[in-house]
Design a protein around this motif. Structure first.
Motif, PDB file in Angstrom:
ATOM      1  N   LEU A  81       0.832  -1.201   0.000  1.00 14.99           N
ATOM      2  CA  LEU A  81       0.000   0.000   0.000  1.00 14.99           C
ATOM      3  C   LEU A  81       0.870   1.256   0.000  1.00 14.99           C
ATOM      4  CD1 LEU A  81      -2.781   1.222  -0.007  1.00 14.99           C
ATOM      5  CD2 LEU A  81      -2.894   0.917   2.473  1.00 14.99           C
ATOM      6  N   LYS A  82       1.992   1.199   0.696  1.00 12.85           N
ATOM      7  CA  LYS A  82       2.934   2.325   0.693  1.00 12.85           C
ATOM      8  C   LYS A  82       3.488   2.559  -0.713  1.00 12.85           C
ATOM      9  CE  LYS A  82       7.030   4.084   3.097  1.00 12.85           C
ATOM     10  NZ  LYS A  82       8.056   3.790   4.132  1.00 12.85           N
ATOM     11  N   ARG A  83       3.732   1.471  -1.436  1.00 13.06           N
ATOM     12  CA  ARG A  83       4.221   1.603  -2.814  1.00 13.06           C
ATOM     13  C   ARG A  83       3.180   2.284  -3.697  1.00 13.06           C
ATOM     14  NH1 ARG A  83       5.708  -3.432  -6.945  1.00 13.06           N
ATOM     15  NH2 ARG A  83       6.372  -2.131  -8.707  1.00 13.06           N
ATOM     16  N   ILE A  84       1.913   1.934  -3.497  1.00 12.90           N
ATOM     17  CA  ILE A  84       0.846   2.600  -4.246  1.00 12.90           C
ATOM     18  C   ILE A  84       0.843   4.091  -3.929  1.00 12.90           C
ATOM     19  CG2 ILE A  84      -1.661   2.799  -4.533  1.00 12.90           C
ATOM     20  CD1 ILE A  84      -1.862  -0.202  -4.054  1.00 12.90           C
ATOM     21  N   HIS A  85       0.942   4.420  -2.643  1.00 12.99           N
ATOM     22  CA  HIS A  85       1.001   5.828  -2.214  1.00 12.99           C
ATOM     23  C   HIS A  85       2.123   6.566  -2.920  1.00 12.99           C
ATOM     24  CE1 HIS A  85      -1.348   6.364   1.766  1.00 12.99           C
ATOM     25  NE2 HIS A  85      -1.911   5.417   1.051  1.00 12.99           N
ATOM     26  N   ASN A  86       3.330   5.991  -2.835  1.00 15.60           N
ATOM     27  CA  ASN A  86       4.518   6.667  -3.347  1.00 15.60           C
ATOM     28  C   ASN A  86       4.505   6.795  -4.863  1.00 15.60           C
ATOM     29  OD1 ASN A  86       5.447   6.886  -0.723  1.00 15.60           O
ATOM     30  ND2 ASN A  86       6.793   5.100  -0.854  1.00 15.60           N
ATOM     31  N   THR A  87       3.855   5.856  -5.535  1.00 11.72           N
ATOM     32  CA  THR A  87       3.826   5.861  -6.998  1.00 11.72           C
ATOM     33  C   THR A  87       2.760   6.815  -7.539  1.00 11.72           C
ATOM     34  OG1 THR A  87       4.517   3.533  -6.938  1.00 11.72           O
ATOM     35  CG2 THR A  87       3.724   4.362  -9.042  1.00 11.72           C
ATOM     36  N   THR A  88       1.742   7.089  -6.746  1.00 10.33           N
ATOM     37  CA  THR A  88       0.668   7.972  -7.187  1.00 10.33           C
ATOM     38  C   THR A  88       1.185   9.404  -7.321  1.00 10.33           C
ATOM     39  OG1 THR A  88      -0.937   6.622  -5.979  1.00 10.33           O
ATOM     40  CG2 THR A  88      -1.662   8.810  -6.681  1.00 10.33           C
ATOM     41  N   PRO A  89       1.011  10.035  -8.481  1.00  8.83           N
ATOM     42  CA  PRO A  89       1.474  11.420  -8.653  1.00  8.83           C
ATOM     43  C   PRO A  89       0.544  12.414  -7.965  1.00  8.83           C
ATOM     44  CG  PRO A  89       0.307  10.711 -10.606  1.00  8.83           C
ATOM     45  CD  PRO A  89       0.374   9.504  -9.703  1.00  8.83           C
ATOM     46  N   LYS A  90       1.019  13.630  -7.784  1.00 10.05           N
ATOM     47  CA  LYS A  90       0.183  14.681  -7.210  1.00 10.05           C
ATOM     48  C   LYS A  90      -1.084  14.838  -8.048  1.00 10.05           C
ATOM     49  CE  LYS A  90       0.234  19.494  -5.693  1.00 10.05           C
ATOM     50  NZ  LYS A  90       1.033  20.754  -5.601  1.00 10.05           N
ATOM     51  N   ASN A  91      -2.221  14.979  -7.371  1.00  8.89           N
ATOM     52  CA  ASN A  91      -3.559  15.081  -7.971  1.00  8.89           C
ATOM     53  C   ASN A  91      -4.073  13.744  -8.505  1.00  8.89           C
ATOM     54  OD1 ASN A  91      -3.803  17.887  -7.456  1.00  8.89           O
ATOM     55  ND2 ASN A  91      -2.546  18.320  -9.266  1.00  8.89           N
ATOM     56  N   GLY A  92      -3.311  12.672  -8.300  1.00 10.16           N
ATOM     57  CA  GLY A  92      -3.773  11.350  -8.691  1.00 10.16           C
ATOM     58  C   GLY A  92      -4.742  10.772  -7.674  1.00 10.16           C
ATOM     59  N   TYR A  93      -5.327   9.622  -8.018  1.00 11.72           N
ATOM     60  CA  TYR A  93      -6.387   9.026  -7.212  1.00 11.72           C
ATOM     61  C   TYR A  93      -6.049   7.589  -6.813  1.00 11.72           C
ATOM     62  CZ  TYR A  93      -9.234  12.868  -9.063  1.00 11.72           C
ATOM     63  OH  TYR A  93      -9.723  14.111  -9.410  1.00 11.72           O
ATOM     64  N   ASN A  94      -6.504   7.199  -5.635  1.00 11.25           N
ATOM     65  CA  ASN A  94      -6.488   5.801  -5.204  1.00 11.25           C
ATOM     66  C   ASN A  94      -7.914   5.360  -4.939  1.00 11.25           C
ATOM     67  OD1 ASN A  94      -3.447   5.378  -3.181  1.00 11.25           O
ATOM     68  ND2 ASN A  94      -3.717   5.910  -5.334  1.00 11.25           N
ATOM     69  N   VAL A  95      -8.245   4.162  -5.411  1.00 13.45           N
ATOM     70  CA  VAL A  95      -9.542   3.539  -5.128  1.00 13.45           C
ATOM     71  C   VAL A  95      -9.224   2.202  -4.465  1.00 13.45           C
ATOM     72  CG1 VAL A  95     -11.722   2.707  -6.064  1.00 13.45           C
ATOM     73  CG2 VAL A  95     -10.546   4.639  -7.158  1.00 13.45           C
ATOM     74  N   ILE A  96      -9.506   2.101  -3.181  1.00 16.80           N
ATOM     75  CA  ILE A  96      -9.125   0.941  -2.381  1.00 16.80           C
ATOM     76  C   ILE A  96     -10.354   0.346  -1.704  1.00 16.80           C
ATOM     77  CG2 ILE A  96      -7.683   0.093  -0.492  1.00 16.80           C
ATOM     78  CD1 ILE A  96      -5.985   1.199  -2.735  1.00 16.80           C
ATOM     79  N   LYS A  97     -10.458  -0.971  -1.751  1.00 17.65           N
ATOM     80  CA  LYS A  97     -11.482  -1.680  -0.984  1.00 17.65           C
ATOM     81  C   LYS A  97     -10.795  -2.891  -0.367  1.00 17.65           C
ATOM     82  CE  LYS A  97     -16.396  -2.754  -1.213  1.00 17.65           C
ATOM     83  NZ  LYS A  97     -17.596  -2.736  -2.084  1.00 17.65           N
ATOM     84  N   ALA A  98     -10.831  -2.965   0.966  1.00 17.47           N
ATOM     85  CA  ALA A  98     -10.024  -3.980   1.640  1.00 17.47           C
ATOM     86  C   ALA A  98     -10.750  -4.547   2.855  1.00 17.47           C
ATOM     87  CB  ALA A  98      -8.695  -3.372   2.074  1.00 17.47           C
ATOM     88  N   MET A  99     -10.377  -5.760   3.221  1.00 21.08           N
ATOM     89  CA  MET A  99     -10.990  -6.458   4.339  1.00 21.08           C
ATOM     90  C   MET A  99     -10.549  -5.858   5.676  1.00 21.08           C
ATOM     91  SD  MET A  99     -12.907  -8.824   3.077  1.00 21.08           S
ATOM     92  CE  MET A  99     -13.123  -9.779   1.564  1.00 21.08           C
ATOM     93  N   MET A 100     -11.468  -5.909   6.640  1.00 21.94           N
ATOM     94  CA  MET A 100     -11.206  -5.405   7.978  1.00 21.94           C
ATOM     95  C   MET A 100     -11.056  -6.542   8.989  1.00 21.94           C
ATOM     96  SD  MET A 100     -13.806  -2.144   8.139  1.00 21.94           S
ATOM     97  CE  MET A 100     -13.082  -1.613   9.712  1.00 21.94           C
ATOM     98  N   ARG A 101     -10.602  -6.178  10.175  1.00 20.99           N
ATOM     99  CA  ARG A 101     -10.420  -7.151  11.246  1.00 20.99           C
ATOM    100  C   ARG A 101     -11.740  -7.399  11.983  1.00 20.99           C
ATOM    101  NH1 ARG A 101      -4.590  -5.567  14.037  1.00 20.99           N
ATOM    102  NH2 ARG A 101      -3.364  -5.534  12.112  1.00 20.99           N
ATOM    103  N   LYS A 102     -12.693  -7.878  11.226  1.00 19.96           N
ATOM    104  CA  LYS A 102     -14.004  -8.183  11.787  1.00 19.96           C
ATOM    105  C   LYS A 102     -14.736  -9.070  10.804  1.00 19.96           C
ATOM    106  CE  LYS A 102     -18.138  -5.896  13.672  1.00 19.96           C
ATOM    107  NZ  LYS A 102     -18.811  -4.584  13.908  1.00 19.96           N
ATOM    108  N   GLY A 103     -15.456 -10.062  11.284  1.00 22.02           N
ATOM    109  CA  GLY A 103     -16.207 -10.934  10.393  1.00 22.02           C
ATOM    110  C   GLY A 103     -15.604 -12.318  10.277  1.00 22.02           C
ATOM    111  N   GLN A 104     -16.244 -13.152   9.479  1.00 20.80           N
ATOM    112  CA  GLN A 104     -15.870 -14.565   9.398  1.00 20.80           C
ATOM    113  C   GLN A 104     -14.509 -14.796   8.760  1.00 20.80           C
ATOM    114  OE1 GLN A 104     -20.090 -15.272   7.920  1.00 20.80           O
ATOM    115  NE2 GLN A 104     -19.632 -17.299   8.729  1.00 20.80           N
ATOM    116  N   LEU A 105     -14.186 -14.029   7.732  1.00 20.38           N
ATOM    117  CA  LEU A 105     -12.882 -14.195   7.089  1.00 20.38           C
ATOM    118  C   LEU A 105     -11.762 -13.839   8.067  1.00 20.38           C
ATOM    119  CD1 LEU A 105     -11.335 -14.889   4.486  1.00 20.38           C
ATOM    120  CD2 LEU A 105     -11.426 -12.458   3.898  1.00 20.38           C
ATOM    121  N   TYR A 106     -11.961 -12.788   8.843  1.00 17.08           N
ATOM    122  CA  TYR A 106     -10.951 -12.392   9.823  1.00 17.08           C
ATOM    123  C   TYR A 106     -10.773 -13.470  10.894  1.00 17.08           C
ATOM    124  CZ  TYR A 106      -8.714 -10.027  13.728  1.00 17.08           C
ATOM    125  OH  TYR A 106      -7.872  -9.711  14.760  1.00 17.08           O
ATOM    126  N   GLU A 107     -11.854 -14.072  11.332  1.00 13.06           N
ATOM    127  CA  GLU A 107     -11.762 -15.114  12.345  1.00 13.06           C
ATOM    128  C   GLU A 107     -10.944 -16.303  11.833  1.00 13.06           C
ATOM    129  OE1 GLU A 107     -12.644 -14.916  15.521  1.00 13.06           O
ATOM    130  OE2 GLU A 107     -13.209 -12.834  15.075  1.00 13.06           O
TER     131      GLU A 107
END
Length: 204
Positions: A123-149
Motif C-alpha cells: 500500500l505504501k508503494r501505491i502511495h509513493n507511486t501515485t502522482p500529485k492530484n492522482g487518485y487511489n480507489v481501495i477496498k479492503a478487508m477489515m479485522r471483523k467478520g468470518q474471514l478475519y476469524e
C-alpha cells in the motif's frame, strides 16, 4: 491452517466457473466517475477485469495486472468481444515493475492475501507511486467478520484493517469517499470492508 497456493487457487476457480464474481463493476469503482472523467488507470489484482473493462468503456486508458493467466485470458477475451481497448498482463503485482504514467490506482479485495507487513509495504508503494492530484480507489478487508476469524488462525496474519485505519493511512490526502460496512460475499460469508476514494494533494 494449510498454506494456500493462491495462483493455483484462482486459476482453478476461474477455470471451473467463468466470471464467478459477476461482470458488474464494483460500486466503489463506479463512484470514482463522480470525481474524475479521464485518466490512466492501473488496476492491480484485476482478476478477469470487470472494473478495468468498465473504466475503459468510459474512456479511461487502462492497464490491468493479475497473477492469474487464466483471469487475464478471460479479460482479453471479454475486451475483444465487447470491442474495448485496454492493456492487460499476467504478473505478480508485488514484484513486477508497474507500467509508468498511471494517475489512478485501483485495488479491490487484494491486500488480505498478503502477510501484514507485506500488505503495508504494498500500500505504501501505491502511495509513493501515485502522482500529485492522482487518485487511489481501495477496498479492503477489515479485522471483523468470518474471514478475519479464519485469518487469526494463520501463522502469518494477513493484512486486514482496524476500524478507522484506512482513513488514517490517507491523512494528508483529500478523502472523496469513505465507508466501512458489512459486505457479504456470494456465499453469504460475513465480511467487513473499508473502502476509500482519495486524491493525493501533496507531493509526498
Amino acid at each position: 491452517m494449510q498454506k494456500v497456493n493462491l495462483k493455483k487457487y484462482y486459476n482453478d476457480t476461474y477455470s471451473t466457473e467463468k466470471y464467478p464474481y459477476g461482470l458488474k463493476p464494483n460500486s466503489t469503482v463506479k463512484a470514482l466517475l463522480k470525481f474524475v472523467s479521464s485518466g490512466k488507470v492501473l488496476d492491480l489484482g484485476a482478476g478477469y477485469g470487470k472494473d478495468s473493462l468498465y473504466l475503459a468503456s468510459k474512456g479511461f486508458k487502462v492497464f490491468a495486472l493479475d497473477f492469474s493467466p487464466v483471469a487475464i485470458g478471460q479479460l482479453q477475451e471479454l475486451a475483444k468481444k465487447l470491442k474495448i481497448k485496454l492493456n492487460a498482463r499476467s504478473s505478480n503485482i508485488l514484484k513486477a515493475k508497474w507500467p509508468q504514467g498511471a494517475n489512478i490506482f485501483i485495488n479491490i479485495y487484494t491486500m488480505h492475501h498478503f502477510p501484514d507487513r507485506m500488505g503495508r509495504n504494498y500500500l505504501k508503494r501505491i502511495h509513493n507511486t501515485t502522482p500529485k492530484n492522482g487518485y487511489n480507489v481501495i477496498k479492503a478487508m477489515m479485522r471483523k467478520g468470518q474471514l478475519y476469524e479464519k485469518n487469526k488462525k494463520l501463522k502469518r496474519a494477513s493484512f486486514m484493517l482496524k476500524k478507522g485505519e484506512l482513513r488514517k493511512i490517507y491523512e494528508g490526502w483529500k478523502i472523496l469517499k469513505y465507508k466501512e460496512s458489512n459486505d457479504p460475499d456470494k456465499k453469504k460469508v460475513s465480511n467487513y470492508v473499508a473502502e476509500i476514494i482519495a486524491q493525493k494533494i501533496n507531493d509526498y
